[in-house]
Write a protein that holds these residues in place. Structure first.
Motif, PDB file in Angstrom:
ATOM      1  N   ALA A 141       0.862  -1.187   0.000  1.00  0.00           N
ATOM      2  CA  ALA A 141       0.000   0.000   0.000  1.00  0.00           C
ATOM      3  C   ALA A 141       0.894   1.232   0.000  1.00  0.00           C
ATOM      4  CB  ALA A 141      -0.905   0.001   1.225  1.00  0.00           C
ATOM      5  N   GLN A 158      -4.511  10.043  -0.880  1.00  0.00           N
ATOM      6  CA  GLN A 158      -5.325   8.846  -0.942  1.00  0.00           C
ATOM      7  C   GLN A 158      -4.408   7.612  -0.892  1.00  0.00           C
ATOM      8  OE1 GLN A 158      -7.518   8.423  -4.561  1.00  0.00           O
ATOM      9  NE2 GLN A 158      -8.773   6.736  -3.797  1.00  0.00           N
ATOM     10  N   GLN A 159      -4.814   6.598  -0.145  1.00  0.00           N
ATOM     11  CA  GLN A 159      -4.038   5.365  -0.070  1.00  0.00           C
ATOM     12  C   GLN A 159      -4.535   4.393  -1.128  1.00  0.00           C
ATOM     13  OE1 GLN A 159      -4.211   3.346   3.701  1.00  0.00           O
ATOM     14  NE2 GLN A 159      -2.565   1.939   3.171  1.00  0.00           N
ATOM     15  N   VAL A 160      -3.605   3.755  -1.854  1.00  0.00           N
ATOM     16  CA  VAL A 160      -3.955   2.757  -2.871  1.00  0.00           C
ATOM     17  C   VAL A 160      -3.178   1.483  -2.590  1.00  0.00           C
ATOM     18  CG1 VAL A 160      -4.522   4.426  -4.675  1.00  0.00           C
ATOM     19  CG2 VAL A 160      -2.206   3.568  -4.468  1.00  0.00           C
ATOM     20  N   ALA A 204      -3.575  -2.095  -9.548  1.00  0.00           N
ATOM     21  CA  ALA A 204      -3.715  -1.090  -8.487  1.00  0.00           C
ATOM     22  C   ALA A 204      -5.182  -0.881  -8.208  1.00  0.00           C
ATOM     23  CB  ALA A 204      -3.059   0.222  -8.916  1.00  0.00           C
ATOM     24  N   ALA A 205      -5.530  -0.718  -6.941  1.00  0.00           N
ATOM     25  CA  ALA A 205      -6.913  -0.526  -6.566  1.00  0.00           C
ATOM     26  C   ALA A 205      -6.969   0.439  -5.392  1.00  0.00           C
ATOM     27  CB  ALA A 205      -7.556  -1.867  -6.173  1.00  0.00           C
ATOM     28  N   ALA A 206      -8.092   1.135  -5.286  1.00  0.00           N
ATOM     29  CA  ALA A 206      -8.267   2.083  -4.198  1.00  0.00           C
ATOM     30  C   ALA A 206      -8.386   1.344  -2.864  1.00  0.00           C
ATOM     31  CB  ALA A 206      -9.488   2.956  -4.437  1.00  0.00           C
ATOM     32  N   ARG A 207      -9.020   0.193  -2.883  1.00  0.00           N
ATOM     33  CA  ARG A 207      -9.165  -0.616  -1.679  1.00  0.00           C
ATOM     34  C   ARG A 207      -8.534  -1.976  -1.919  1.00  0.00           C
ATOM     35  NH1 ARG A 207     -15.007  -1.289  -0.302  1.00  0.00           N
ATOM     36  NH2 ARG A 207     -14.120  -2.356   1.488  1.00  0.00           N
TER      37      ARG A 207
END
Length: 171
Positions: free
Chosen positions: A137, A144-146, A164-167
């Motif tokens: 992460a 914003q953390q990805v 890569a994903a936001a969550r």
């Protein structure tokens, strides 16, 4: 050896010299010279023994174990089966008697398995045979953390996939 008389000096060698030559600790020698402590008497719980003497209860426990359709039952089930038969005793006493007479169930160790899947190495002989995945992460400049997922080929150590994903969930 400590009490042996030296032919050159006419004196005993002594514990210090013997321990130094043999590489021993003097405390262990002194401890071995002391008499063994007497064995402590077996302490029993004060008060009445219960409705059955220990020998009769051991026979009943053995009978319950042999009559059971299962094998490897613990002291709690044996205690419950005894109560069902009308023999009242404490779980601790049943456990103590089972331990003293070798009636406890053998612990489960699981089935023996064959050789390990990768035989002590994770580097296969050919490409596209074994992969590994990992996730990390990181923070973007926006705060914003990805989550970044990668897949790596074990033979060539090449990255074969990235996501890569936001969550960082399984979706």
């Amino acid at each position: 050896m400590i009490a042996v008389i030296s032919t050159s000096t006419g004196k005993a060698y002594g514990i210090s010299r013997v321990c130094r030559v043999w590489g021993l600790n003097r405390a262990s020698i002194y401890r071995s010279l002391q008499p063994a402590p007497p064995e402590p008497a077996v302490r029993r719980r004060p008060g009445p023994q219960g409705p059955m003497p220990d020998a009769a209860l051991v026979e009943e426990i053995s009978r319950v174990i042999t009559d059971s359709p299962f094998h490897g039952e613990g002291h709690r089930k044996i205690w419950a089966r005894l109560r069902y038969k009308g023999i009242r005793s404490s779980k601790a006493r049943v456990l103590r008697l089972m331990r003293e007479n070798g009636l406890c169930a053998k612990p489960c160790r699981g089935a023996r398995r064959g050789p390990r899947a990768h035989d002590e190495t994770i580097i296969p002989d050919t490409i596209d045979e074994m992969w590994g995945t990992d996730m990390t992460a990181t923070l973007l400049s926006t705060g914003q953390q990805v989550a970044v997922f990668i897949a790596v080929d074990h033979c060539s150590a090449a990255c074969v996939g990235i996501h890569a994903a936001a969550r960082g969930t399984r979706f």
